[in-house]
Design a protein around this motif. Structure first.
Motif, short mmCIF file in Angstrom:
data_model
loop_
_atom_site.label_atom_id
_atom_site.label_comp_id
_atom_site.label_asym_id
_atom_site.label_seq_id
_atom_site.Cartn_x
_atom_site.Cartn_y
_atom_site.Cartn_z
N GLY A 98 19.01 10.33 12.71
CA GLY A 98 18.50 10.64 13.28
C GLY A 98 17.59 12.01 12.89
N LEU A 99 17.48 11.97 11.68
CA LEU A 99 16.35 12.86 11.60
C LEU A 99 14.44 12.38 11.46
N TRP A 100 14.49 11.23 11.29
CA TRP A 100 13.69 10.00 11.16
C TRP A 100 13.14 10.15 12.79
N PHE A 101 14.02 10.15 13.54
CA PHE A 101 13.83 9.79 15.09
C PHE A 101 12.98 11.51 15.40
N LEU A 102 14.15 12.12 15.08
CA LEU A 102 13.85 13.75 15.82
C LEU A 102 12.21 14.41 15.62
N VAL A 103 12.41 13.95 14.00
CA VAL A 103 11.16 14.08 13.41
C VAL A 103 9.49 13.88 14.41
N ALA A 147 -3.11 13.95 16.27
CA ALA A 147 -3.41 13.64 15.72
C ALA A 147 -2.03 13.01 14.51
N LEU A 148 -1.25 13.77 14.53
CA LEU A 148 -0.56 12.70 14.27
C LEU A 148 1.49 11.33 14.51
N THR A 149 0.44 11.15 15.33
CA THR A 149 0.93 10.26 15.90
C THR A 149 1.32 8.81 14.43
N HIS A 150 -0.06 8.57 14.23
CA HIS A 150 1.02 7.66 12.91
C HIS A 150 0.89 8.44 11.91
N MET A 151 1.51 8.72 12.05
CA MET A 151 2.99 9.78 10.88
C MET A 151 4.17 9.24 11.47
N GLY A 152 4.52 9.39 12.86
CA GLY A 152 5.19 9.59 13.25
C GLY A 152 5.61 8.39 14.02
N THR A 153 4.25 7.04 14.01
CA THR A 153 5.28 5.46 13.67
C THR A 153 5.97 5.85 12.30
N TRP A 154 4.99 5.89 11.35
CA TRP A 154 5.47 5.92 10.22
C TRP A 154 7.25 5.91 9.99
N LEU A 155 7.15 6.92 10.46
CA LEU A 155 8.71 7.83 10.92
C LEU A 155 9.74 6.52 11.58
N PHE A 156 9.12 6.08 12.77
CA PHE A 156 10.26 5.61 13.37
C PHE A 156 10.54 4.12 12.92
N VAL A 157 8.97 3.28 12.18
CA VAL A 157 9.96 2.37 11.26
C VAL A 157 10.46 2.43 10.05
N LEU A 158 10.60 4.24 9.18
CA LEU A 158 11.82 4.49 8.51
C LEU A 158 12.80 4.36 9.26
#
Length: 105
Positions: free
Chosen positions: A44-49, A58-69
């Motif tokens: 839940g935390l990874w998908f929410l953040v 500018a933060l889409t790349h980081m968000g994509t990695w959190l979705f992968v995680l």
């Protein structure tokens, strides 16, 4: 604890994990369920953040990695259930109701 009390909700047969934190003790019972709950919280935390980060280009790349995680964490859930089933099945192969996977952790 006898087989009947374990079968009637006495919990898993493992001993609780006790961590000493200064003058306090953290007692963890039913480790597989606890690990599963922590795993679900992390998902839940990874998908929410990750979702919040998608609001900023500018933060889409980081968000994509959190979705992968988060997706990797979702793969861990059935591994926890399988480990619990095999672990408990190995200790109580002839006792009905032990390790039957009735809980969906």
């Amino acid at each position: 604890m006898d087989a009947k009390s374990r079968r009637d909700g006495g919990g898993e047969s493992e001993q609780p994990l006790i961590l000493h934190l200064g003058h306090e003790e953290l007692i963890i019972r039913q480790r597989y369920e606890t690990i599963s709950i922590v795993n679900d919280l992390l998902i839940g935390l990874w998908f929410l953040v990750g979702s919040i980060l998608f609001f900023s280009p500018a933060l889409t790349h980081m968000g994509t990695w959190l979705f992968v995680l988060g997706s990797i964490e979702m793969l861990i859930r059935p591994a926890i259930r399988f480990t619990r089933r095999v672990h408990l099945g190995g200790y109580h192969p002839n006792v009905p109701g032990i390790g039957d996977g009735g809980h969906d952790f």
